[in-house]
Design a protein around this motif. Structure first.
Motif, PDB file in Angstrom:
ATOM      1  N   VAL A 192       0.652  -1.193  -0.138  1.00 54.54           N
ATOM      2  CA  VAL A 192       0.191   0.415   0.091  1.00 54.54           C
ATOM      3  C   VAL A 192       1.348   1.586  -0.058  1.00 54.54           C
ATOM      4  CG1 VAL A 192      -1.668   1.598   1.697  1.00 54.54           C
ATOM      5  CG2 VAL A 192      -1.898  -1.219   1.291  1.00 54.54           C
ATOM      6  N   TRP A 193       0.475   1.777  -0.256  1.00 54.20           N
ATOM      7  CA  TRP A 193       1.387   3.254  -1.216  1.00 54.20           C
ATOM      8  C   TRP A 193       0.607   4.052  -0.341  1.00 54.20           C
ATOM      9  CZ3 TRP A 193       6.273   4.390  -2.408  1.00 54.20           C
ATOM     10  CH2 TRP A 193       6.911   4.121  -2.649  1.00 54.20           C
ATOM     11  N   VAL A 194       0.608   5.441   0.722  1.00 51.60           N
ATOM     12  CA  VAL A 194       0.199   6.357   1.840  1.00 51.60           C
ATOM     13  C   VAL A 194       1.136   7.357   0.962  1.00 51.60           C
ATOM     14  CG1 VAL A 194      -0.641   7.432   3.960  1.00 51.60           C
ATOM     15  CG2 VAL A 194      -0.528   5.083   3.408  1.00 51.60           C
ATOM     16  N   ASP A 195      -0.129   7.940   0.159  1.00 53.56           N
ATOM     17  CA  ASP A 195       0.249   8.659  -1.139  1.00 53.56           C
ATOM     18  C   ASP A 195      -0.108  10.131  -0.543  1.00 53.56           C
ATOM     19  OD1 ASP A 195      -2.167   8.297  -1.622  1.00 53.56           O
ATOM     20  OD2 ASP A 195      -1.544   7.552  -3.726  1.00 53.56           O
ATOM     21  N   GLU A 196      -1.276  10.051   0.329  1.00 51.15           N
ATOM     22  CA  GLU A 196      -1.472  11.963   0.036  1.00 51.15           C
ATOM     23  C   GLU A 196      -0.534  12.152   1.775  1.00 51.15           C
ATOM     24  OE1 GLU A 196      -5.260  12.764   1.487  1.00 51.15           O
ATOM     25  OE2 GLU A 196      -6.200  11.442  -0.042  1.00 51.15           O
ATOM     26  N   ILE A 197       0.200  13.036   1.287  1.00 49.49           N
ATOM     27  CA  ILE A 197       1.382  13.851   2.123  1.00 49.49           C
ATOM     28  C   ILE A 197       0.937  13.876   3.434  1.00 49.49           C
ATOM     29  CG2 ILE A 197       2.688  14.740   0.517  1.00 49.49           C
ATOM     30  CD1 ILE A 197       1.674  17.530   1.253  1.00 49.49           C
ATOM     31  N   TYR A 198       1.417  13.620   4.702  1.00 51.48           N
ATOM     32  CA  TYR A 198       1.568  13.790   6.498  1.00 51.48           C
ATOM     33  C   TYR A 198       2.663  14.134   6.865  1.00 51.48           C
ATOM     34  CZ  TYR A 198       2.950   9.137   6.629  1.00 51.48           C
ATOM     35  OH  TYR A 198       3.645   7.601   7.130  1.00 51.48           O
ATOM     36  N   ILE A 199       2.530  14.801   8.217  1.00 52.26           N
ATOM     37  CA  ILE A 199       3.520  15.282   9.535  1.00 52.26           C
ATOM     38  C   ILE A 199       3.965  13.727   9.432  1.00 52.26           C
ATOM     39  CG2 ILE A 199       3.812  16.314  11.376  1.00 52.26           C
ATOM     40  CD1 ILE A 199       4.684  17.758   9.523  1.00 52.26           C
ATOM     41  N   MET A 238       5.506  13.794   4.479  1.00 54.98           N
ATOM     42  CA  MET A 238       6.503  12.524   3.129  1.00 54.98           C
ATOM     43  C   MET A 238       5.150  11.546   3.302  1.00 54.98           C
ATOM     44  SD  MET A 238       8.091  10.370   6.736  1.00 54.98           S
ATOM     45  CE  MET A 238       9.081  11.122   7.255  1.00 54.98           C
ATOM     46  N   ILE A 239       5.718  10.665   2.098  1.00 56.34           N
ATOM     47  CA  ILE A 239       4.660   9.190   2.385  1.00 56.34           C
ATOM     48  C   ILE A 239       5.273   7.741   2.541  1.00 56.34           C
ATOM     49  CG2 ILE A 239       4.003  10.878  -0.140  1.00 56.34           C
ATOM     50  CD1 ILE A 239       5.221   8.469  -1.826  1.00 56.34           C
ATOM     51  N   SER A 240       4.590   6.932   2.431  1.00 57.32           N
ATOM     52  CA  SER A 240       5.226   6.000   2.833  1.00 57.32           C
ATOM     53  C   SER A 240       4.401   4.885   2.323  1.00 57.32           C
ATOM     54  CB  SER A 240       4.070   5.564   4.731  1.00 57.32           C
ATOM     55  OG  SER A 240       5.143   6.767   5.565  1.00 57.32           O
ATOM     56  N   LEU A 241       5.372   3.470   2.655  1.00 59.16           N
ATOM     57  CA  LEU A 241       5.037   2.389   0.997  1.00 59.16           C
ATOM     58  C   LEU A 241       5.041   1.662   2.629  1.00 59.16           C
ATOM     59  CD1 LEU A 241       4.833  -0.028  -1.187  1.00 59.16           C
ATOM     60  CD2 LEU A 241       7.462   0.699  -0.942  1.00 59.16           C
ATOM     61  N   LEU A 242       4.166   0.847   2.164  1.00 55.25           N
ATOM     62  CA  LEU A 242       3.289  -0.169   3.560  1.00 55.25           C
ATOM     63  C   LEU A 242       3.493  -1.682   3.399  1.00 55.25           C
ATOM     64  CD1 LEU A 242      -0.134   1.020   4.832  1.00 55.25           C
ATOM     65  CD2 LEU A 242       2.727   2.029   5.478  1.00 55.25           C
ATOM     66  N   ASN A 243       3.787  -2.569   3.881  1.00 55.05           N
ATOM     67  CA  ASN A 243       4.226  -3.694   4.277  1.00 55.05           C
ATOM     68  C   ASN A 243       3.420  -4.431   4.921  1.00 55.05           C
ATOM     69  OD1 ASN A 243       3.876  -7.133   2.375  1.00 55.05           O
ATOM     70  ND2 ASN A 243       6.067  -6.594   2.690  1.00 55.05           N
ATOM     71  N   PRO A 244       1.922  -4.831   4.956  1.00 56.66           N
ATOM     72  CA  PRO A 244       1.210  -6.184   6.337  1.00 56.66           C
ATOM     73  C   PRO A 244       2.084  -7.406   6.157  1.00 56.66           C
ATOM     74  CG  PRO A 244      -0.544  -6.091   4.010  1.00 56.66           C
ATOM     75  CD  PRO A 244       0.721  -5.243   3.959  1.00 56.66           C
ATOM     76  N   VAL A 245       2.650  -7.648   7.643  1.00 58.36           N
ATOM     77  CA  VAL A 245       3.212  -9.014   7.581  1.00 58.36           C
ATOM     78  C   VAL A 245       1.547  -9.885   8.162  1.00 58.36           C
ATOM     79  CG1 VAL A 245       5.036 -10.653   8.258  1.00 58.36           C
ATOM     80  CG2 VAL A 245       5.121  -8.140   7.358  1.00 58.36           C
ATOM     81  N   TYR A 246       1.635 -10.531   7.653  1.00 59.86           N
ATOM     82  CA  TYR A 246       0.837 -12.106   8.130  1.00 59.86           C
ATOM     83  C   TYR A 246       1.331 -13.187   8.358  1.00 59.86           C
ATOM     84  CZ  TYR A 246      -3.134  -9.725   6.872  1.00 59.86           C
ATOM     85  OH  TYR A 246      -4.367  -8.251   7.217  1.00 59.86           O
ATOM     86  N   HIS A 247       1.396 -13.750   9.474  1.00 60.91           N
ATOM     87  CA  HIS A 247       2.002 -15.537   9.526  1.00 60.91           C
ATOM     88  C   HIS A 247       0.165 -16.006  10.342  1.00 60.91           C
ATOM     89  CE1 HIS A 247       3.571 -18.801  12.169  1.00 60.91           C
ATOM     90  NE2 HIS A 247       4.092 -18.478  11.512  1.00 60.91           N
ATOM     91  N   LEU A 275       1.884   9.123 -12.492  1.00 63.92           N
ATOM     92  CA  LEU A 275       2.335   7.999 -12.185  1.00 63.92           C
ATOM     93  C   LEU A 275       1.529   6.153 -11.591  1.00 63.92           C
ATOM     94  CD1 LEU A 275       4.563  10.518  -9.763  1.00 63.92           C
ATOM     95  CD2 LEU A 275       4.983   9.285 -11.437  1.00 63.92           C
ATOM     96  N   GLU A 276       2.404   6.046 -12.268  1.00 64.64           N
ATOM     97  CA  GLU A 276       1.627   4.310 -12.356  1.00 64.64           C
ATOM     98  C   GLU A 276       1.208   4.063 -10.946  1.00 64.64           C
ATOM     99  OE1 GLU A 276       2.238   0.299 -13.752  1.00 64.64           O
ATOM    100  OE2 GLU A 276       3.716   1.242 -14.545  1.00 64.64           O
ATOM    101  N   ARG A 277       2.811   4.694  -9.735  1.00 61.44           N
ATOM    102  CA  ARG A 277       2.367   3.628  -8.960  1.00 61.44           C
ATOM    103  C   ARG A 277       1.542   4.899  -8.189  1.00 61.44           C
ATOM    104  NH1 ARG A 277       6.001   0.749 -11.339  1.00 61.44           N
ATOM    105  NH2 ARG A 277       6.021  -1.477 -10.839  1.00 61.44           N
ATOM    106  N   LEU A 278       1.554   5.898  -7.988  1.00 66.15           N
ATOM    107  CA  LEU A 278       1.067   7.088  -6.884  1.00 66.15           C
ATOM    108  C   LEU A 278       0.264   7.184  -7.422  1.00 66.15           C
ATOM    109  CD1 LEU A 278       4.526   8.480  -5.519  1.00 66.15           C
ATOM    110  CD2 LEU A 278       2.933   6.216  -4.295  1.00 66.15           C
ATOM    111  N   ASN A 279      -0.898   8.309  -6.610  1.00 63.86           N
ATOM    112  CA  ASN A 279      -2.500   9.185  -8.046  1.00 63.86           C
ATOM    113  C   ASN A 279      -1.749  10.272  -7.794  1.00 63.86           C
ATOM    114  OD1 ASN A 279      -4.909   8.748  -8.533  1.00 63.86           O
ATOM    115  ND2 ASN A 279      -5.563   8.808  -6.786  1.00 63.86           N
ATOM    116  N   TRP A 280      -0.208  10.265  -8.617  1.00 64.84           N
ATOM    117  CA  TRP A 280      -0.055  11.370  -8.482  1.00 64.84           C
ATOM    118  C   TRP A 280       0.023  11.935 -10.095  1.00 64.84           C
ATOM    119  CZ3 TRP A 280       4.790  12.458  -4.733  1.00 64.84           C
ATOM    120  CH2 TRP A 280       4.466  12.413  -3.699  1.00 64.84           C
TER     121      TRP A 280
END
Length: 336
Positions: free
Chosen positions: A186-193, A201-210, A324-329
């Protein structure tokens, strides 16, 4: 890795050759279009590299859970000394280790301690990622058991409230089961403090399941400064980057001026947008007092047009865009 990769450098070289050889008048618009496409392609390529990196990090982390008993049996349980809500978190920190934040809210202390021991091997990986990918300002995870492990280390005690619920922040919940049922990146593409003081900044997220349980969300943070310096500042074009809401993420001074946005501080938009006094609504094209700017934003973002005409003080300015392909920018160039 910097944003300007080998592929990106090659694209810029070929573009420069094309522009230099082509007739300056007849190819003016085409040259601008090609350069804008090249910049978008560079950004997407480098974002893909980061996706591959965080995917590998997620696979390694899943392996820790798969081999939990063995990892715990070898764990150094004295690696971190927890003081209050933090560890390796004061002024004098070990710069090879992450900082830990354990908020003062209801939690399973045994589960938190176990997760600390289990994920100690991530420290060296976090450090290597930050060193390898200069655009990544910090690497971290937030767990469902309320543990934050973040590199580079920081002053937890002065930067964070002691009782934050980590699962209520967008860099966790946007990747959780409800908001990300596919369990993908998941890309958090709306800038935040950034809560720990590294600016917008923006963030790239990766959930880890087990075993079907969400254990944590891994994250890479990328600052707006990095985006500005890696792409916008290096171009001689009047460029701005806006997100899907119409908020300007980064841009050149002249382009900002033409779009009737507020005066810049110290003449650089980079410094304006990283200021704590920044107000998003002041830099939103849809909320501009200039009807021509609002029309241009609507044409590009809502109607999906790749070109729009902006009438500014009797002058017609062509605005071309690439999404941009990956960000909604959208990357916009004002052809002045």
């Amino acid at each position: 890795m910097k944003f300007t990769s080998l592929l990106a450098s090659s694209l810029l070289f070929l573009l420069a050759v094309f522009v230099a050889c082509g007739p300056s008048n007849s190819n003016h618009y085409l040259n601008n279009r090609i350069e804008l496409e090249a910049i978008a392609l560079m950004m997407d390529h480098d974002l893909e590299v980061l996706e591959d990196e965080i995917t590998k990090l997620g696979e390694f982390t899943t392996g820790l859970f798969d081999n939990k008993e063995e990892v715990l049996s070898k764990a150094d349980k004295n690696k971190y000394v927890i003081k209050g809500v933090g560890a390796n978190a004061g002024i004098l920190v070990d710069t090879s280790l992450s900082s830990l934040y354990i908020p003062e809210i209801d939690q399973d202390k045994q589960a938190v301690d176990e997760l600390i021991y289990l994920t100690n091997p991530l420290d060296s990986l976090f450090k290597s990622i930050v060193e390898k990918h200069k655009v990544v300002s910090q690497v971290y995870f937030n767990s469902s058991t309320q543990l934050n492990r973040l590199f580079p280390p920081y002053d937890v005690y002065n930067m964070l409230e002691p009782d934050l619920d980590l699962t209520t922040f967008n860099f966790y919940y946007e990747a959780d089961e409800k908001n990300n049922p596919s369990r993908g990146l998941v890309w958090v593409d709306e800038i935040y403090i950034d809560p720990v003081g590294r600016g917008w900044m923006i963030s790239l997220l990766n959930p880890v399941y087990h075993y079907d349980n969400l254990k944590m969300v891994l994250a890479f943070d990328i600052t707006v400064n990095d985006i500005f310096e890696s792409y916008i500042e290096k171009s001689n074009k009047e460029l701005i980057v806006v997100d899907a809401t119409g908020t300007v993420v980064a841009g050149k001074s002249k382009a900002i001026e033409v779009l009737s946005l507020p005066p810049l501080k110290n003449y650089t938009y980079k410094q304006t947008i990283t200021s704590d006094s920044f107000r998003m609504e002041d830099f939103n094209l849809f909320k501009s007092k200039n009807i021509e700017v609002r029309k241009t934003a609507s044409n590009i973002i809502l109607a999906g047009e790749r070109e729009s005409v902006l009438n500014s003080e009797g002058e017609k300015i062509i605005v071309i865009s690439e999404k941009l392909e990956r960000l909604n920018w959208y990357i916009l160039e004002l052809v002045l």
